[in-house]
Design a protein around this motif. Structure first.
Motif, PDB file in Angstrom:
ATOM      1  N   GLY A 118       0.793  -1.217   0.000  1.00  0.00           N
ATOM      2  CA  GLY A 118       0.000   0.000   0.000  1.00  0.00           C
ATOM      3  C   GLY A 118       0.826   1.267   0.000  1.00  0.00           C
ATOM      4  O   GLY A 118       0.314   2.356  -0.304  1.00  0.00           O
ATOM      5  N   ASP A 174      -6.584   3.982   2.537  1.00  0.00           N
ATOM      6  CA  ASP A 174      -5.843   4.544   1.403  1.00  0.00           C
ATOM      7  C   ASP A 174      -6.259   5.979   1.109  1.00  0.00           C
ATOM      8  O   ASP A 174      -6.232   6.425  -0.037  1.00  0.00           O
ATOM      9  N   LYS A 192      -3.915   8.065  -1.006  1.00  0.00           N
ATOM     10  CA  LYS A 192      -3.946   7.731  -2.433  1.00  0.00           C
ATOM     11  C   LYS A 192      -5.209   8.269  -3.091  1.00  0.00           C
ATOM     12  O   LYS A 192      -5.184   8.716  -4.251  1.00  0.00           O
ATOM     13  N   GLN A 193      -6.327   8.218  -2.353  1.00  0.00           N
ATOM     14  CA  GLN A 193      -7.569   8.753  -2.911  1.00  0.00           C
ATOM     15  C   GLN A 193      -7.464  10.257  -3.140  1.00  0.00           C
ATOM     16  O   GLN A 193      -7.945  10.774  -4.152  1.00  0.00           O
ATOM     17  N   THR A 216      -4.259  -1.863  10.333  1.00  0.00           N
ATOM     18  CA  THR A 216      -4.181  -0.812   9.333  1.00  0.00           C
ATOM     19  C   THR A 216      -2.968   0.057   9.625  1.00  0.00           C
ATOM     20  O   THR A 216      -2.688   0.387  10.774  1.00  0.00           O
ATOM     21  N   GLN A 233      -1.344   6.408   9.323  1.00  0.00           N
ATOM     22  CA  GLN A 233      -1.593   7.394   8.278  1.00  0.00           C
ATOM     23  C   GLN A 233      -0.342   8.226   7.997  1.00  0.00           C
ATOM     24  O   GLN A 233      -0.075   8.605   6.857  1.00  0.00           O
ATOM     25  N   TYR A 254       2.414   7.950   5.153  1.00  0.00           N
ATOM     26  CA  TYR A 254       2.213   8.479   3.806  1.00  0.00           C
ATOM     27  C   TYR A 254       2.494   9.984   3.725  1.00  0.00           C
ATOM     28  O   TYR A 254       2.447  10.560   2.641  1.00  0.00           O
TER      29      TYR A 254
END
Length: 422
Positions: free
Chosen positions: A127, A209, A212-213, A367, A370, A373
């Motif tokens: 991911g 994600d 990425k969105q 998960t 955050q 990223y």
């Protein structure tokens, strides 16, 4: 675009002396030289023991493990000069993403040991790719877990129940306060500590994600992070007065001394807490950020993975080293030393402070953080601290979206070009 992204990645590297030098090939004894550089200086003792054990049991390979301070800066400087170790030990964060995009890492999808790795952690690394990239580039070794640490003895004494929803968490905080005890200690003077509760809340409330969105243009942070920001502010009501005056060490010490019932931090804080109170009985539970208890997920990411560099001439020997490190006995030694979570499936003894998270780990219900990223230039930790001080959710979200577009413009262009072609 690859060269453009490589330039962006290099811009993050500060000049540093070449403290290390590559040692690929063979030494005078005819042994294959393998160099491993990792970014965990706090684990230097266990790595020194593993290095000694490997070299005493292998006749064909000599292993050198380097544990420098500021390893990422050193590695980036070495890469500029085409000086590559055979193996790098790094975390699963945006630096890993840059390394993949810059073709620094070898495809290790042919490594047989990947079959033993918890698929949840393999997926977490996948991911992190800016765009889908054919191959596998990291072998997850250990992870950490973040949520809420709690004083198990204090909970038993007062009969407090572990919450499974946000409303239950707030009700618990109210109950703890009513008994004259501080629910949380935060220590938000160090900006990075603001990321711990932020990540733990965000994994329940925002898409895994979401970054990425946003890059693809299908959503924005103003919509996806509003509830996260509001709940961060709500937690402040249950912490110490003036949390921005106390740093991480102060918070660890206060929690260790029983000044608060809970602490919103990751498992990585356990050694620091135990250094103050070795006998403290600590357990943990996932942050229940929503009112759907079935939607709870463990905030866990790859704390250490091993990557073989594309430039290494000794890939098979590097695999033999990684086989050794993943041996159950050797991995358990690392877990014991660092209170870590194994990425390898199997029967391992976990620290008792992870009791409340074992089911999530075993089932792969986890998960990634955050902030793995987030580009470092964006200083999201400082932005969250400003949110908590000024309590202006709208201003925080507007700046988040604006800064994201600014600091990720090349990645956004790459993602949108990829999606247009596929």
């Amino acid at each position: 675009m690859k060269r453009k992204m490589f330039s962006l990645f290099l811009a993050c590297a500060l000049p540093a002396p070449l403290l290390l030098s590559g040692c690929g090939g063979q030494n005078n004894s005819g042994k294959i030289e393998i160099e491993l550089v990792h970014y965990k200086p706090e684990a230097v003792d266990v790595f020194e023991a593993l290095e000694e054990k490997f070299n005493s049991t292998h006749d064909n390979i000599h292993l050198t493990i380097e544990s420098p301070n500021d390893a990422m800066t050193i590695l980036k400087t070495r890469f500029v000069r085409d000086d590559y170790p055979d193996i790098i030990g790094i975390g699963g964060d945006i630096n890993y993403s840059y390394f993949i995009d810059s073709n620094i890492l070898a495809d290790v999808s042919d490594y047989a040991g990947l079959a033993d790795i918890n698929q949840g952690y393999v997926d977490i690394l996948e991911g992190l790719e800016f765009v889908p990239t054919e191959g596998t580039f990291g072998i997850p070794y250990v992870a950490n877990a973040a949520g809420i640490l709690y004083n198990r003895e204090m909970f038993k004494e007062h009969g407090w129940e572990i919450p499974t929803t946000w409303d239950e968490l707030i009700a618990l905080c109210e109950q703890i306060q009513s008994e004259g005890i501080l629910p949380f200690y935060f220590g938000f003077k160090d900006t990075w500590t603001c990321l711990a509760p932020w990540n733990a809340i965000a994994v329940d409330l925002a898409p895994a994600d979401v970054c990425k969105q946003v890059n693809s243009g299908s959503t924005n942070f103003t919509d996806e992070y509003r509830e996260v920001a509001e709940k961060m502010l709500q937690l402040l009501d249950y912490g110490e007065e003036g949390p921005f005056a106390y740093d991480y060490n102060s918070a660890c010490t206060a929690f260790a001394n029983g000044e608060a019932a809970m602490y919103t931090i990751g498992s990585y804080a356990i050694p620091q807490i135990k250094s103050v109170n070795p006998d403290m009985d600590i357990d943990s539970f996932v942050m229940p950020a929503s009112n759907d208890k079935d939607g709870n997920t463990l905030n866990s990411g790859v704390d250490l993975q091993f990557c073989v560099t594309e430039a290494s001439p000794n890939k098979e020997a590097a695999y033999e080293v990684i086989d050794f490190l993943l041996d159950d006995e050797n991995l358990q030694a690392y877990l014991d030393d660092q209170n870590a979570v194994p990425c390898k499936s199997g029967e391992f003894t976990l620290a008792p402070n992870l009791d409340g998270m074992k089911d999530y780990i075993a089932s792969g219900n986890m998960t990634d953080y955050q902030d793995h990223y987030y580009p470092s230039e964006m200083a999201v930790d400082a932005q969250i601290q400003t949110l908590l001080i000024e309590k202006d959710v709208d201003a925080f979200l507007a700046k988040f979206d604006k800064d994201w577009a600014r600091y990720n413009r090349d990645i956004i262009r790459m993602v949108q070009e990829y999606e247009a072609q596929h």
